[in-house]
Write an enzyme that holds these catalytic residues in place. Structure first.
Site, PDB file in Angstrom:
ATOM      1  N   LYS A 192       0.269  -7.785  12.311  1.00  0.00           N
ATOM      2  CA  LYS A 192      -0.856  -6.913  11.948  1.00  0.00           C
ATOM      3  C   LYS A 192      -2.190  -7.548  12.589  1.00  0.00           C
ATOM      4  O   LYS A 192      -2.442  -8.672  12.674  1.00  0.00           O
ATOM      5  CB  LYS A 192      -1.053  -7.086  10.581  1.00  0.00           C
ATOM      6  CG  LYS A 192      -1.950  -6.222  10.068  1.00  0.00           C
ATOM      7  CD  LYS A 192      -1.929  -6.058   8.216  1.00  0.00           C
ATOM      8  CE  LYS A 192      -2.955  -5.113   7.850  1.00  0.00           C
ATOM      9  NZ  LYS A 192      -2.956  -5.145   6.080  1.00  0.00           N
TER      10      LYS A 192
ATOM     11  N   THR B 214       1.547  -4.413   4.110  1.00  0.00           N
ATOM     12  CA  THR B 214       1.526  -4.723   5.591  1.00  0.00           C
ATOM     13  C   THR B 214       1.325  -6.077   5.758  1.00  0.00           C
ATOM     14  O   THR B 214       1.417  -6.573   7.037  1.00  0.00           O
ATOM     15  CB  THR B 214       0.636  -3.672   6.191  1.00  0.00           C
ATOM     16  OG1 THR B 214      -0.484  -3.883   5.591  1.00  0.00           O
ATOM     17  CG2 THR B 214       1.280  -2.260   6.111  1.00  0.00           C
ATOM     18  N   ASP B 215       0.349  -6.744   4.861  1.00  0.00           N
ATOM     19  CA  ASP B 215      -0.127  -8.067   5.072  1.00  0.00           C
ATOM     20  C   ASP B 215       1.025  -8.884   5.722  1.00  0.00           C
ATOM     21  O   ASP B 215       0.492  -9.840   6.630  1.00  0.00           O
ATOM     22  CB  ASP B 215      -0.804  -8.800   3.946  1.00  0.00           C
ATOM     23  CG  ASP B 215      -2.201  -7.950   3.414  1.00  0.00           C
ATOM     24  OD1 ASP B 215      -2.183  -6.889   4.139  1.00  0.00           O
ATOM     25  OD2 ASP B 215      -2.959  -8.343   2.519  1.00  0.00           O
TER      26      ASP B 215
ATOM     27  N   TYR C 213      -8.220   0.558  -3.256  1.00  0.00           N
ATOM     28  CA  TYR C 213      -7.166   1.008  -4.098  1.00  0.00           C
ATOM     29  C   TYR C 213      -6.269   0.051  -4.759  1.00  0.00           C
ATOM     30  O   TYR C 213      -6.863  -0.989  -4.407  1.00  0.00           O
ATOM     31  CB  TYR C 213      -6.515   2.033  -3.315  1.00  0.00           C
ATOM     32  CG  TYR C 213      -5.704   1.362  -2.076  1.00  0.00           C
ATOM     33  CD1 TYR C 213      -6.418   1.456  -0.712  1.00  0.00           C
ATOM     34  CD2 TYR C 213      -4.603   0.811  -2.093  1.00  0.00           C
ATOM     35  CE1 TYR C 213      -6.012   0.680   0.139  1.00  0.00           C
ATOM     36  CE2 TYR C 213      -4.071   0.103  -0.943  1.00  0.00           C
ATOM     37  CZ  TYR C 213      -4.779   0.048   0.115  1.00  0.00           C
ATOM     38  OH  TYR C 213      -4.324  -0.657   1.206  1.00  0.00           O
TER      39      TYR C 213
ATOM     40  N   GLU D 142      -1.942 -29.617  26.984  1.00  0.00           N
ATOM     41  CA  GLU D 142      -3.237 -29.958  26.128  1.00  0.00           C
ATOM     42  C   GLU D 142      -3.335 -31.404  25.393  1.00  0.00           C
ATOM     43  O   GLU D 142      -4.100 -31.815  25.298  1.00  0.00           O
ATOM     44  CB  GLU D 142      -3.722 -28.946  25.128  1.00  0.00           C
ATOM     45  CG  GLU D 142      -4.374 -27.651  25.704  1.00  0.00           C
ATOM     46  CD  GLU D 142      -5.647 -27.909  26.203  1.00  0.00           C
ATOM     47  OE1 GLU D 142      -6.268 -28.834  25.799  1.00  0.00           O
ATOM     48  OE2 GLU D 142      -6.084 -26.945  26.753  1.00  0.00           O
TER      49      GLU D 142
ATOM     50  N   SER E  89       2.082  -7.787  -0.702  1.00  0.00           N
ATOM     51  CA  SER E  89       2.935  -8.797   0.207  1.00  0.00           C
ATOM     52  C   SER E  89       2.296 -10.168   0.508  1.00  0.00           C
ATOM     53  O   SER E  89       2.968 -10.956   0.825  1.00  0.00           O
ATOM     54  CB  SER E  89       3.359  -8.082   1.376  1.00  0.00           C
ATOM     55  OG  SER E  89       2.131  -7.900   2.439  1.00  0.00           O
TER      56      SER E  89
ATOM     57  N   THR F 120       1.000  -1.334  -0.217  1.00  0.00           N
ATOM     58  CA  THR F 120       0.053   0.084  -0.154  1.00  0.00           C
ATOM     59  C   THR F 120       0.801   1.305   0.103  1.00  0.00           C
ATOM     60  O   THR F 120       0.481   2.397  -0.484  1.00  0.00           O
ATOM     61  CB  THR F 120      -0.800  -0.008   1.228  1.00  0.00           C
ATOM     62  OG1 THR F 120      -2.015  -1.149   1.014  1.00  0.00           O
ATOM     63  CG2 THR F 120      -1.802   1.296   1.409  1.00  0.00           C
TER      64      THR F 120
HETATM   65  N1  GLU Z   1      -2.398  -6.412   0.526  1.00  0.00           N
HETATM   66  C1  GLU Z   1      -1.562  -5.371   0.299  1.00  0.00           C
HETATM   67  C2  GLU Z   1       0.077  -5.887   0.831  1.00  0.00           C
HETATM   68  O1  GLU Z   1       0.170  -6.447   1.652  1.00  0.00           O
HETATM   69  C3  GLU Z   1      -1.874  -4.083   0.533  1.00  0.00           C
HETATM   70  C4  GLU Z   1      -1.826  -4.023   2.147  1.00  0.00           C
HETATM   71  C5  GLU Z   1      -0.812  -2.960   2.704  1.00  0.00           C
HETATM   72  O2  GLU Z   1       0.292  -2.975   2.307  1.00  0.00           O
HETATM   73  O3  GLU Z   1      -1.224  -2.485   3.630  1.00  0.00           O
HETATM   74  O4  GLU Z   1       0.917  -5.513   0.210  1.00  0.00           O
END
Ligand code: GLU
Length: 373
Positions: free
Chosen positions: A210, A137-138, A71, A330, A104, A57
Site C-alpha cells: 500500500k 487494506t492497511d 467512516y 553499508e 486490518s 473498509t
Molecule cells: N484501517 C482499516 C483497515 O485496514 C481501513 C483501511 C482500509 O481497509 O482501506 O482495515
C-alpha cells in the site's frame, strides 16, 4: 453446487430479515434466483468460491456519501457485502463466512494463524474451487505474503479490499469484490500463489504494498502487477518468480505459534532504547528498517551488535519502499553476523523472518531463506 446455492440463499434471507422492506427486495433478488440456476447448463462451469470476511473498509460505512476517508471500517457483515453485488452470482456460486470483523491494523500472529488455518481447511474441500478474503487494506500485503508462503494448495486465493466504504460516492468495493471472485474462479489463477486484487489489477502477495493513505490506486508492486481484470476477464502478463504455496518449506497446518520479530524504524536521532526494548521483550530477531541501502547510524551499531551478542538475529532492511539491500555493502554483515533482506519491505521481512525462525536459527541458513522468498 447445491449446498453452495442453498447456503447463499439462506444467508440472503437472514440478511433480508434485517433490512427495511424496500431494500430487502433489491438485495434478495439475485441470491433467491440461485436454486433455479442449478438447472442452467452453464451452472456446471461455475466455480464454488468461499468469501471469507475479515473487516476493513470494504466492510465499512460512513455517515454521508461524501465520507470517503472518515467512516467506520469493519461493520458490514460479509453476507451483506456479497448480497450488495448481485453480479457475482452470475460468475460463481459463492458462500460467505465471517472469520473476523476488524480493521486490518488489528491483525497479529494469532489472527494470521487462525485465518490461514481456516483457509487451508476450506481449500481441502473438494467442492471449494477458490477463496476470496475481504480484508482491510492497511495490512493486506502482510496477510497475503504470509498466506503466499504457507498455504499448501494450488487453488486460487485472492485477498481483496477497498479504499472507500460502500456508502461513499465512487465506492470501489463492489467492483473489487466482483473482480476478486472472477480471479478466484479463473483456472488461469491456479498455481500463482496468493493474489491481491484491487483497482482493476492483480498483484502477487509477495510484492504488493500500500503506497498511499486514501487514493484508490494505492496498491503497487515494484515490478508491476501480474495482470488486469477488465470487463469480466482476467488478463495475466507475468508470473511470480519466487517460490510460493506448494514450493515453500512451511505448511500452515503445522504452524501453531510464530516467533516474535520486532521492527525498529530508523530515523535521524533514532533511540537505541528501541533495540533494547525489543530484546527485553523477547524478540528473536530485529528487522532494522534502515535508511537507504540498509545504512546504520554510527551510534546504532553497538546497540545492534549487543543485541546480536544476546542471540537476537539482526536483519538490515530499508525504509525506502523498494530496492534490494546489499550484504556487506553499508555494513560488514559477515563480521557482525547480521543478515540483509533481499527486496522485502520491513513489514514483509518480519513475516518471512518469523517463518524462517520456525526452521532454523543458523544465520547462514536464515540468509539463504531471506534471499529465496
Ligand atoms: N484501517 C482499516 C483497515 O485496514 C481501513 C483501511 C482500509 O481497509 O482501506 O482495515
Amino acid at each position: 453446487m447445491k449446498r453452495f446455492a442453498r447456503l447463499t440463499t439462506i444467508s440472503a434471507l437472514l440478511f433480508a430479515a434485517s433490512l427495511p422492506t424496500g431494500a430487502a427486495h433489491a438485495q434478495l433478488a439475485p441470491s433467491a434466483a440461485a436454486p433455479t440456476q442449478a438447472s442452467d447448463p452453464s451452472e456446471a462451469r461455475k466455480a464454488n468460491i468461499v468469501i471469507i470476511g475479515t473487516g476493513g473498509t470494504i466492510a465499512g460505512a460512513g455517515a454521508a456519501a461524501t465520507n470517503t476517508a472518515a467512516y467506520q471500517s469493519a461493520v458490514v457483515p460479509v453476507d451483506k457485502i456479497i448480497a450488495s453485488v448481485p453480479e457475482i452470482s452470475k460468475v460463481a456460486n459463492v458462500k460467505g463466512e465471517q472469520v473476523f470483523q476488524i480493521g486490518s491494523e488489528s491483525f497479529n500472529n494469532e489472527r494470521l494463524l487462525k485465518l490461514g488455518k481456516r483457509v487451508s481447511e476450506l481449500l481441502k474441500q473438494p467442492d471449494v474451487d477458490g477463496i476470496v478474503i475481504t480484508h482491510g487494506t492497511d495490512t493486506i500485503e502482510e496477510t497475503a505474503y504470509f498466506l503466499n508462503l504457507t498455504l499448501k494448495s494450488d487453488k486460487p486465493v485472492v485477498v481483496v479490499g477497498s479504499m472507500r466504504p460502500g456508502t461513499a460516492l465512487g465506492a470501489d468495493g463492489a467492483l473489487n469484490l466482483y473482480d476478486a471472485v472472477l480471479v478466484a474462479s479463473s483456472p488461469e489463477s491456479k498455481g500463482k500463489g496468493t493474489l491481491v486484487v484491487l483497482n482493476d489489477e492483480i498483484h502477487t502477495g509477495r510484492d504488493v504494498t500500500k503506497s498511499n493513505t486514501f487514493k484508490v490506486e494505492t496498491f503497487r508492486s515494484p515490478f508491476g502487477p501480474l495482470g488486469y481484470v477488465v470487463e469480466g476477464r482476467t488478463l495475466f502478463f507475468r508470473l511470480p518468480a519466487r517460490p510460493h504455496t506448494m514450493q515453500t518449506e512451511w505448511d500452515i497446518d503445522k504452524l501453531n505459534k510464530l516467533p516474535e520479530v520486532a521492527v525498529v524504524y530508523a530515523y535521524g536521532n533514532v533511540n537505541p532504547a528501541s533495540v533494547d526494548a525489543a530484546v527485553k521483550d523477547g524478540a528473536k530477531a530485529i528487522v532494522y528498517a534502515a535508511t537507504g541501502n540498509g545504512s546504520v547510524g554510527d551510534y546504532m551499531v553497538e546497540p545492534l551488535k549487543a543485541a546480536r551478542a544476546k542471540g537476537v538475529q539482526i536483519v538490515r532492511a530499508s525504509r525506502t519502499g523498494s530496492g534490494a539491500v546489499i550484504r556487506n555493502a553499508e555494513q560488514p554483515d559477515d563480521k557482525y553476523d547480521w543478515l540483509v533482506t533481499d527486496d522485502q519491505l520491513p513489514q514483509k521481512a518480519r513475516i518471512l523472518m518469523a517463518l524462517a525462525l520456525t526452521k532454523t536459527n543458523d544465520s547462514k541458513e536464515l540468509q539463504k531463506i531471506l534471499w529465496k522468498y
